[in-house]
Design a protein around this motif. Sequence first.
Motif, short mmCIF file in Angstrom:
data_model
loop_
_atom_site.label_atom_id
_atom_site.label_comp_id
_atom_site.label_asym_id
_atom_site.label_seq_id
_atom_site.Cartn_x
_atom_site.Cartn_y
_atom_site.Cartn_z
N TYR A 33 0.68 -2.06 -2.95
CA TYR A 33 0.01 -1.41 -1.83
C TYR A 33 -1.32 -2.07 -1.46
O TYR A 33 -2.14 -1.47 -0.77
CB TYR A 33 -0.21 0.08 -2.12
N ARG A 34 -1.51 -3.30 -1.91
CA ARG A 34 -2.73 -4.02 -1.54
C ARG A 34 -2.45 -5.52 -1.61
O ARG A 34 -1.47 -5.95 -2.21
CB ARG A 34 -3.89 -3.65 -2.45
N GLY A 35 -3.33 -6.31 -1.02
CA GLY A 35 -3.19 -7.75 -1.08
C GLY A 35 -3.65 -8.29 -2.42
O GLY A 35 -4.48 -7.68 -3.11
N PRO A 37 -4.32 -12.23 -4.79
CA PRO A 37 -4.27 -13.70 -4.80
C PRO A 37 -2.85 -14.17 -5.12
O PRO A 37 -2.13 -13.50 -5.88
CB PRO A 37 -5.24 -14.07 -5.94
N ARG A 80 -4.99 -15.65 -0.40
CA ARG A 80 -4.46 -14.30 -0.63
C ARG A 80 -3.16 -14.05 0.14
O ARG A 80 -2.97 -14.55 1.23
CB ARG A 80 -5.49 -13.26 -0.16
N GLU A 82 -2.02 -11.22 1.98
CA GLU A 82 -2.59 -9.99 2.53
C GLU A 82 -1.54 -8.90 2.63
O GLU A 82 -0.36 -9.17 2.90
CB GLU A 82 -3.18 -10.24 3.92
N TYR A 83 -1.97 -7.67 2.44
CA TYR A 83 -1.06 -6.54 2.56
C TYR A 83 -0.55 -6.44 4.00
O TYR A 83 -1.33 -6.51 4.95
CB TYR A 83 -1.78 -5.24 2.17
#
Lengths: 128, 335
Positions: A33-35, A37, A80, A82-83
């Motif tokens: 639920y998040r971005g 690396p 990253r 990203e989400y």
Amino acid sequence: MFDNYVFTEGSARNVMTETGESAFQAETLITYYRGIPLSMVHDLQLVVDGAEVPRGELAISPGGDEWFMLDEATTVTSYRWEYGTPLTVRWLGTHLSSGDHEVTMRLRIRVAYIPIPFGGERTRTITV
Amino acid sequence: MSGIRTSVSLYSLQDSYARGRVDLASALAFVADTGATGVELISDQMIVGTPFPTDETVAAWRTALDASGLAPVCNDIFINSTLYANRVLRPREQLELLKRDLDVSARLGFDLVRLVSDTSAEVTLAALPYAEGLGVTMALEVHAGMSFDSPGTAGWIAMMRAAQSERLGLVVDTGIFCHRHPRVSTQYFLGLGLTPAVATRIDELFAEHGDTMRLFSQGGQMVFPDDLTALFSGPVDGEYAFFSTGYENTPLTVLDEYAPYIRHVHGKFFEMTGGEEYSIDYRAVVQALHGIGYTGYISSEYEGNRFVPVDGAVDDQGQVRAHQRLLSQLVAEVE
């Protein structure tokens, strides 16, 4: 619990890469639920018609502007995923033949507070 | 009338965001429309480029936040200690990552961050002067599965008590107050092949022992009782039994002891049905928080999204609206 996000419907197709190489590619959202690396992608597997694609023939890119072989991605800490951004997975050097194929994608990521890598998988029958 | 306020964690809208039903600005507008007066962010989730977002990205966040009228209540941060597959980051490396997330939180306008469970007490203490300099409070999440008695959480709390800084505190996640196992989780696992008798036995164990965590957890190991494992017939059964410990039933009186340290509350919910949460008695929770004089925010944190069957629709926005309605009623009720 994140299987819903693996292997985006309608994303699988044959392509020619920027360097003129044939490739088969598909997209996935992150099983989280998040971005993160890119180095925190613990493993990604592609199984096509029952045969697992060799890890050394898989490249990934979130966003499509930089590409990393899976082993290279293990050290990519400043780029990253990203989400909400699809990760594109490419099987380099291959075009799937015309017709139907059964393709499975498995994705696992590492998270600090969960003791084992987790993720999801999804199998789709695709038509080339 | 209570001084308790309500907010929404954007964790709740993860599916809406990933699927493109909302962007950051419309997510904030939605939160304001639910009646909440605050918002909780996960900067890693919706702030592109975190922990080094561009000034333009930060300005866009602040513009959308101002337009929504919401207060920036809390930013949820993580330390990516598993950055590499072959080792865990050392404390000094973790400290640098924590400082970066404190920086981005301050840039986004937050004076409170939620540290994820299992954050190192040593690393937190090392970052304390930096947080104090920024004016940002670091509060550890007390989450089901890693509640007050777990060694990591207990060690962090001991550090907090010893340090006695206004910039340290706790975020209580109401998932530690589950009086029964969430049925949306049961339904999801049944779809994956969970043996129905295992689901029934887990429900019985909840009823008999309060929850399964206190029964299964023995000296840091998960040990399932023989009468449960006798029912196992596939890998999903053990997985379900393990995950059942992620819903604890802690007595609400635990709040009395920690009242001075509670900076924020995650209003965890799995399923709003008939105006109530299926597993958590929010009336009792709000009354207990009011009883200890809590005047901070309760953030709606929807976790039922992960139990929707594959290809099923996630009604995260409808669930958040229903939870906010419940919270606002209960907050208005308490005297």
